[in-house]
Write a protein that holds these residues in place. Structure first.
Motif, PDB file in Angstrom:
ATOM      1  N   ALA A 133       0.854  -1.200   0.000  1.00 54.13           N
ATOM      2  CA  ALA A 133       0.000   0.000   0.000  1.00 54.13           C
ATOM      3  C   ALA A 133       0.881   1.238   0.000  1.00 54.13           C
ATOM      4  O   ALA A 133       1.929   1.262   0.654  1.00 54.13           O
ATOM      5  CB  ALA A 133      -0.914  -0.003   1.223  1.00 54.13           C
ATOM      6  N   TRP A 134       0.443   2.265  -0.727  1.00 48.20           N
ATOM      7  CA  TRP A 134       1.220   3.501  -0.788  1.00 48.20           C
ATOM      8  C   TRP A 134       0.293   4.692  -1.031  1.00 48.20           C
ATOM      9  O   TRP A 134      -0.859   4.530  -1.458  1.00 48.20           O
ATOM     10  CB  TRP A 134       2.281   3.430  -1.890  1.00 48.20           C
ATOM     11  N   SER A 135       0.815   5.881  -0.738  1.00 45.33           N
ATOM     12  CA  SER A 135       0.056   7.100  -0.984  1.00 45.33           C
ATOM     13  C   SER A 135       1.021   8.208  -1.383  1.00 45.33           C
ATOM     14  O   SER A 135       1.996   8.477  -0.681  1.00 45.33           O
ATOM     15  CB  SER A 135      -0.724   7.513   0.266  1.00 45.33           C
ATOM     16  N   ASP A 136       0.742   8.838  -2.522  1.00 50.09           N
ATOM     17  CA  ASP A 136       1.585   9.946  -2.983  1.00 50.09           C
ATOM     18  C   ASP A 136       1.311  11.226  -2.199  1.00 50.09           C
ATOM     19  O   ASP A 136       2.235  11.984  -1.883  1.00 50.09           O
ATOM     20  CB  ASP A 136       1.354  10.194  -4.477  1.00 50.09           C
ATOM     21  N   LYS A 137       0.049  11.466  -1.877  1.00 52.55           N
ATOM     22  CA  LYS A 137      -0.329  12.718  -1.222  1.00 52.55           C
ATOM     23  C   LYS A 137      -0.754  12.540   0.231  1.00 52.55           C
ATOM     24  O   LYS A 137      -1.010  13.531   0.922  1.00 52.55           O
ATOM     25  CB  LYS A 137      -1.462  13.386  -2.011  1.00 52.55           C
ATOM     26  N   GLY A 138      -0.854  11.312   0.688  1.00 47.35           N
ATOM     27  CA  GLY A 138      -1.305  11.050   2.044  1.00 47.35           C
ATOM     28  C   GLY A 138      -2.786  10.702   2.090  1.00 47.35           C
ATOM     29  O   GLY A 138      -3.557  11.102   1.212  1.00 47.35           O
ATOM     30  N   GLY A 139      -3.181   9.942   3.107  1.00 52.27           N
ATOM     31  CA  GLY A 139      -4.580   9.548   3.234  1.00 52.27           C
ATOM     32  C   GLY A 139      -4.812   8.778   4.516  1.00 52.27           C
ATOM     33  O   GLY A 139      -3.866   8.295   5.168  1.00 52.27           O
ATOM     34  N   LEU A 140      -6.089   8.660   4.892  1.00 51.79           N
ATOM     35  CA  LEU A 140      -6.489   8.033   6.153  1.00 51.79           C
ATOM     36  C   LEU A 140      -7.339   6.806   5.897  1.00 51.79           C
ATOM     37  O   LEU A 140      -8.279   6.840   5.096  1.00 51.79           O
ATOM     38  CB  LEU A 140      -7.282   9.038   6.995  1.00 51.79           C
ATOM     39  N   ILE A 141      -7.009   5.718   6.592  1.00 48.48           N
ATOM     40  CA  ILE A 141      -7.900   4.558   6.693  1.00 48.48           C
ATOM     41  C   ILE A 141      -8.520   4.637   8.080  1.00 48.48           C
ATOM     42  O   ILE A 141      -7.819   4.500   9.095  1.00 48.48           O
ATOM     43  CB  ILE A 141      -7.129   3.235   6.508  1.00 48.48           C
TER      44      ILE A 141
END
Length: 254
Positions: free
Chosen positions: A48-56
């Motif tokens: 799993a990855w995020s370029d801009k950021g995010g919340l689960i």
């Protein structure tokens, strides 16, 4: 003896936070597709990855042991025992032994990449235990220089990570350019994921995000054109207890 390669295109995919967090999964949940099915104590494996950021957001877990390996960047973790957020950085590892039940949430900071791997303990025992977890800093894990490649031992003799599930070892290996030989336990089964780079295993081409299932091999040859980073998990073929996948009638490969 067998090697079975699952390219990135043959793996399951997923996303969270309206697409802000992306996933490819060599071993996804059964309903998600993908070619590989649970084997030994290994039930799930996602990059799993995020370029801009995010919340689960906060969600429950029960029974399984859930490991998060921070490959790049940083994530933050919250759970119902901690009742607060804790940051994990590149090289850090967390295990949640979810036992009777726990809830948690994860926040990806921009540029974060992780592996999340679920292993299946003997649920008849672990569902009776209270949940617990441990965080391990990147410096907790021993590294060995083999001349041509280095091994970082995440699980196994001399490494701090402990779990109830039957897993013999977990390693992150960095290969330099050249030909290498890797010794394996032929009585076990191994899963290997290419984090970055490209290589040939016994003459078979593998690239970034490809996965190979190795069964019954005592040794594999590895030909590396450029620096390559892989992640390998070593498991007994049969963990010695009925797994969740077997309880649910999910077909396994071995």
């Amino acid at each position: 003896m067998a090697l079975t390669i699952y390219t990135k295109n043959e793996q399951a995919t997923g996303e969270f936070a309206a697409g802000a967090i992306k996933e490819n999964k060599p071993l996804g949940f059964p309903q998600e597709g993908g070619s590989l099915r649970p084997f030994s104590s290994l039930f799930y494996w996602a990059h799993a990855w995020s370029d801009k950021g995010g919340l689960i957001g906060e969600h429950p877990h029960q029974g399984f042991e859930i490991m998060s390996f921070v490959l790049e960047g940083e994530i933050e973790h919250y759970d119902s025992q901690l009742r607060g957020w804790k940051r994990l950085s590149k090289g850090d590892v967390q295990i949640i032994r979810s036992g009777k039940g726990i809830t948690h949430a994860e926040r990806f900071l921009p540029g974060a990449h992780i592996f999340q791997i679920w292993v299946d303990p003997d649920l008849k025992k672990t569902l009776q235990k209270p949940a617990s977890y441990n965080d391990y800093g990147s410096g907790s894990f021993p590294e060995t220089d083999h001349g041509g490649y280095t091994t970082r031992l995440l699980k196994g003799d001399g490494a701090p990570l402990t779990m109830d599930a039957q897993v013999d070892s977990i390693k992150e290996i960095n290969f330099n350019t050249g030909l290498h030989s890797l010794e394996l336990n032929s009585e076990n089964v191994q899963g290997l994921y290419v984090i970055e780079g490209a290589l040939k295993i016994n003459g078979n081409d593998m690239g970034q995000d490809d996965f190979v299932l190795i069964n019954g091999e005592t040794q594999i040859s590895i030909d590396v054109e450029n620096t390559t980073r892989v992640f390998i998990i070593d498991l007994p073929v049969h963990p010695g207890y009925e797994t969740y996948a077997e309880m649910q009638g999910i077909s396994t490969l071995i």
